[in-house]
Structures are given as C-alpha cells and as structure tokens.
Scaffold this active site. Structure first.
Site, PDB file in Angstrom:
ATOM      1  N   ALA A  16       8.715  -9.928  -3.426  1.00  8.99           N
ATOM      2  CA  ALA A  16       9.097 -10.228  -2.046  1.00  8.99           C
ATOM      3  C   ALA A  16       7.977 -11.090  -1.449  1.00  8.99           C
ATOM      4  O   ALA A  16       7.386 -10.768  -0.409  1.00  8.99           O
ATOM      5  CB  ALA A  16       9.354  -8.962  -1.233  1.00  8.99           C
ATOM      6  N   LEU A  17       7.697 -12.176  -2.140  1.00  4.75           N
ATOM      7  CA  LEU A  17       6.520 -12.992  -1.829  1.00  4.75           C
ATOM      8  C   LEU A  17       6.579 -13.571  -0.418  1.00  4.75           C
ATOM      9  O   LEU A  17       7.626 -14.023   0.040  1.00  4.75           O
ATOM     10  CB  LEU A  17       6.391 -14.130  -2.851  1.00  4.75           C
ATOM     11  CG  LEU A  17       6.219 -13.701  -4.317  1.00  4.75           C
ATOM     12  CD1 LEU A  17       6.004 -14.931  -5.204  1.00  4.75           C
ATOM     13  CD2 LEU A  17       5.071 -12.715  -4.492  1.00  4.75           C
TER      14      LEU A  17
ATOM     15  N   HIS B 202       0.832 -13.615  -0.100  1.00 10.67           N
ATOM     16  CA  HIS B 202       0.794 -13.805  -1.562  1.00 10.67           C
ATOM     17  C   HIS B 202       0.529 -15.271  -1.903  1.00 10.67           C
ATOM     18  O   HIS B 202      -0.234 -15.579  -2.817  1.00 10.67           O
ATOM     19  CB  HIS B 202       2.137 -13.417  -2.183  1.00 10.67           C
ATOM     20  CG  HIS B 202       2.531 -11.979  -1.988  1.00 10.67           C
ATOM     21  ND1 HIS B 202       3.659 -11.607  -1.293  1.00 10.67           N
ATOM     22  CD2 HIS B 202       1.957 -10.835  -2.413  1.00 10.67           C
ATOM     23  CE1 HIS B 202       3.759 -10.294  -1.298  1.00 10.67           C
ATOM     24  NE2 HIS B 202       2.744  -9.796  -1.963  1.00 10.67           N
TER      25      HIS B 202
ATOM     26  N   GLY C  54      -5.816  -9.357  -1.857  1.00 10.98           N
ATOM     27  CA  GLY C  54      -5.888  -9.540  -0.416  1.00 10.98           C
ATOM     28  C   GLY C  54      -6.708  -8.447   0.265  1.00 10.98           C
ATOM     29  O   GLY C  54      -6.633  -7.270  -0.103  1.00 10.98           O
TER      30      GLY C  54
ATOM     31  N   ASP D  29      -5.114  -5.076   1.788  1.00 11.29           N
ATOM     32  CA  ASP D  29      -5.137  -3.764   1.123  1.00 11.29           C
ATOM     33  C   ASP D  29      -6.585  -3.465   0.752  1.00 11.29           C
ATOM     34  O   ASP D  29      -6.967  -3.480  -0.426  1.00 11.29           O
ATOM     35  CB  ASP D  29      -4.218  -3.796  -0.095  1.00 11.29           C
ATOM     36  CG  ASP D  29      -2.782  -4.088   0.313  1.00 11.29           C
ATOM     37  OD1 ASP D  29      -2.130  -3.179   0.817  1.00 11.29           O
ATOM     38  OD2 ASP D  29      -2.343  -5.256   0.186  1.00 11.29           O
TER      39      ASP D  29
ATOM     40  N   VAL E  47      -3.373 -12.710   5.791  1.00  9.52           N
ATOM     41  CA  VAL E  47      -2.534 -13.715   6.461  1.00  9.52           C
ATOM     42  C   VAL E  47      -1.614 -12.971   7.423  1.00  9.52           C
ATOM     43  O   VAL E  47      -1.021 -11.943   7.068  1.00  9.52           O
ATOM     44  CB  VAL E  47      -1.718 -14.531   5.432  1.00  9.52           C
ATOM     45  CG1 VAL E  47      -0.781 -15.502   6.137  1.00  9.52           C
ATOM     46  CG2 VAL E  47      -2.666 -15.279   4.499  1.00  9.52           C
TER      47      VAL E  47
ATOM     48  N   SER F 219       3.527  -8.482   5.250  1.00 10.99           N
ATOM     49  CA  SER F 219       3.718  -7.420   4.259  1.00 10.99           C
ATOM     50  C   SER F 219       5.168  -7.473   3.809  1.00 10.99           C
ATOM     51  O   SER F 219       6.063  -7.755   4.620  1.00 10.99           O
ATOM     52  CB  SER F 219       3.430  -6.054   4.903  1.00 10.99           C
ATOM     53  OG  SER F 219       3.993  -5.022   4.126  1.00 10.99           O
ATOM     54  N   SER F 220       5.382  -7.196   2.541  1.00 13.60           N
ATOM     55  CA  SER F 220       6.764  -7.183   2.037  1.00 13.60           C
ATOM     56  C   SER F 220       7.590  -6.147   2.798  1.00 13.60           C
ATOM     57  O   SER F 220       8.796  -6.305   2.972  1.00 13.60           O
ATOM     58  CB  SER F 220       6.775  -6.871   0.545  1.00 13.60           C
ATOM     59  OG  SER F 220       5.966  -7.807  -0.136  1.00 13.60           O
TER      60      SER F 220
END
Ligand code: AMP
Length: 307
Positions: A32-33, A37, A148, A151, A177, A186-187
């Site tokens: 789920a870019l 990402h 990233g 996290d 980002v 976030s996905s």
C-alpha cells in the site's frame, strides 16, 4: 523493473548485479505504497545501483487478526508505484515462501523491544518484525537498507539486531513524510473514514504542542507529555501512550537533556496510529534566559525536529 516471488529468483537478480560490481539497496515494506515509502526508494535509488523493494504483509508481526485481515493490499498499484520511483526488483513473496513448513527460528531483541509498542502489542510484534527483517536482510544481502523514522522503535530494534548479529549492512533512516496537515503518511490512513481522518489530526497536534513547549524552555517529560495529551483532547482522541524516551534504548527520560523522542500511539475507531518527534534540549534557551544571537530561534527549533 522485474517482479520476483521466490528467494531463489531474488538471489539470482542480486547475484547478477553483484557480478557487474553493482551496489544493492533494500526497502522493506508491507505495501500500500505511499509517499513515505517512495522517499525511501528515491534515496536508495540515489545511493545504490540495484534497488530491491519488498512487499510482504508479515503475519508474524500482527497481534490482532482483524488488523491483519483489513490491512490494505494493492499489488498492482504497488508495482506501478515502485517502478515509477525507480525500483529495479520488486520482491513479493508468499507467506509460505517466507515461512516454509517447520519454520522454527525467531529473532528476539531484548530491551528496546519491550516498551511502548512492545508493551502495547505484545512480544510477538517486534519478534515478528525482527525475524522478518533479519530474513529479508539475509535473502537480499544489501549494502544499505532504508527505514523510516515514522516507526522509530522498529528502527531502533533493527539497528540493535544488525549490531548484535554483526549483519554486514548499513541502516539508513529517513524522516517521516507527512500529509499537508501534518498527519504522518501510513498505509493504515486509508482505513480512516472522513470523520476519523479529521480526528487523526490529533497526533501531529500533540507533537506540535510538545515541540512548542520545548521551544518555550520546558524540559520536564511529565509536562511535555501532558501537553501532548491535552492537545489531542479537542479531537476526541486519547493517547494509548505518550512518552518521552531515549531514541536508542526507548528507556523513559524524565527530563529532556540532549535529544529525546516523544512517541505516541492512539486509536481512532479501529485504526491504531503511531507517530513521534525528536525533541532537542538545545532547540531553545531555557525559560527566563533571553535568547543570545548564537542560539537558535524558535522557528529553527521546530525546523530541526526530524519528524
Ligand atoms: P510499512 O510498509 O508500514 O511496514 O513501512 C515500510 C517502511 O516505510 C518502514 O521503514 C517505515 O518506517 C517506512 N515508512 C512508513 N511510513 C512512512 C512515512 N510516513 N515516512 C517515511 N517512512 C515511512
């Protein structure tokens, strides 16, 4: 870009690049870019000659079955986005490829895994993360792997395991980002409905409140975390945790001195979101001390926060 599904295919793509003397970068994702990402892929592309992007929704790191089941999966869009960002190899293994029958080895990182996300989600979460990241690093054997700051605890766990297991890879961290209103990409944001998306602004508001207080001279963790939680209240969001911690060990910090991380988690409906910001005690003069020209201004202080 080629898409490979097996470790053997991945290894042969990497071996072919190595034979030509090419450097290898790895961006590990659960798909789920989004632009977060893509920033990692772009950096990998700048630094490495072969960029491998993995997309694997790792069941081992999900502590809630419902979270695993509703986690967004968009294989076709991900392939297009990874290719457009400059990835050379997309690795999308099946669960059986990563965890074949009789799989029995787990990587457990002590200390840093045990608090915040580890405490909230249970030991299996970071065990799952550490195991799959170790495997992806062994499968790909990259020169650099990109993660990233979003996290932050995961990043600290990965840095620890790379050091402890002497894995020959450099870990590079990239800043979070964010959407225009400050929400960290976030996905899981895709799972928020319109009203929940509004309420999710509570997270960046909390971080901004803490940063402002630091810029005004506050150094007490209790005051900073209270201000962060209070800033979430107008959005009807209560933090699951909000804490000031050491960015490497995730041990609690009572008083900001040097750099510390303000990390928080909150649930908006069923969707659990996390965020963090780096706070720096050098970002502003202590209260009641007039600023000196050599010290940073408040505007600069905010700009130095990495998240
Ligand atoms: P995920 O797909 O959520 O497992 O994330 C894959 C990688 O992308 C991890 O290293 C994350 O920390 C990173 N990442 C996720 N969201 C962001 C973001 N908003 N900004 C930068 N990196 C991110």
């Amino acid at each position: 870009m080629s898409t490979v599904r097996t470790v053997a295919e991945l290894r042969s793509a990497v071996a072919a690049a190595r034979a030509r003397g090419r450097s290898v970068g790895l961006v590990a994702t659960m798909g789920a870019l989004h632009a977060g990402h893509l920033s990692l892929i772009a950096r990998a592309r700048e630094q490495c000659e072969l960029v491998v992007v993995s997309v694997f929704v790792n069941p081992a790191q999900f502590d809630e079955r419902a979270d695993l089941e509703r986690y967004p999966r968009r294989e076709r869009e991900d392939a297009a986005a990874a290719a457009a960002a400059g990835a050379h190899v997309l690795f999308t293994p099946s669960v059986e490829e990563v965890y074949p029958e009789n799989f029995a080895t787990l990587v457990e990182v002590g200390g840093v895994s045990e608090r915040l996300e580890g405490a909230a989600r249970g030991p299996e979460h970071f065990r799952g993360v550490a195991t799959v990241v170790t495997k992806l690093l062994c499968m790909t054997a990259p020169d650099v792997a990109y993660f990233g700051q979003k996290d932050a605890q995961q990043l600290a766990v990965i840095r620890r395991l790379v050091r402890d297991l002497n894995l020959p890879v450099r870990i590079e961290a990239l800043p979070t980002v964010r959407e225009a209103d400050g929400l960290a990409m976030s996905s899981r944001n895709a799972l928020l409905d319109g009203e929940q998306r509004e309420r999710a602004r509570a997270l960046p508001a909390a971080l901004a409140a803490a940063r402002e207080l630091v810029a005004a001279g506050e150094r007490s963790a209790a005051a900073l975390t209270e201000a962060a939680a209070a800033a979430m209240a107008p959005y009807r969001v209560r933090p699951e945790y909000v804490e000031l911690v050491d960015p490497d060990t995730f041990a609690p910090v009572a008083q900001l001195a040097g750099e510390a991380l303000l990390a928080l988690a909150a649930r908006i409906g069923e969707v659990r979101l996390i965020d963090n910001t780096t706070l720096s005690a050098t970002a502003a003069p202590p209260r009641s001390t007039p600023p000196r020209p050599s010290q940073r201004t408040r505007g600069e202080a905010i700009a130095t926060c990495s998240a």
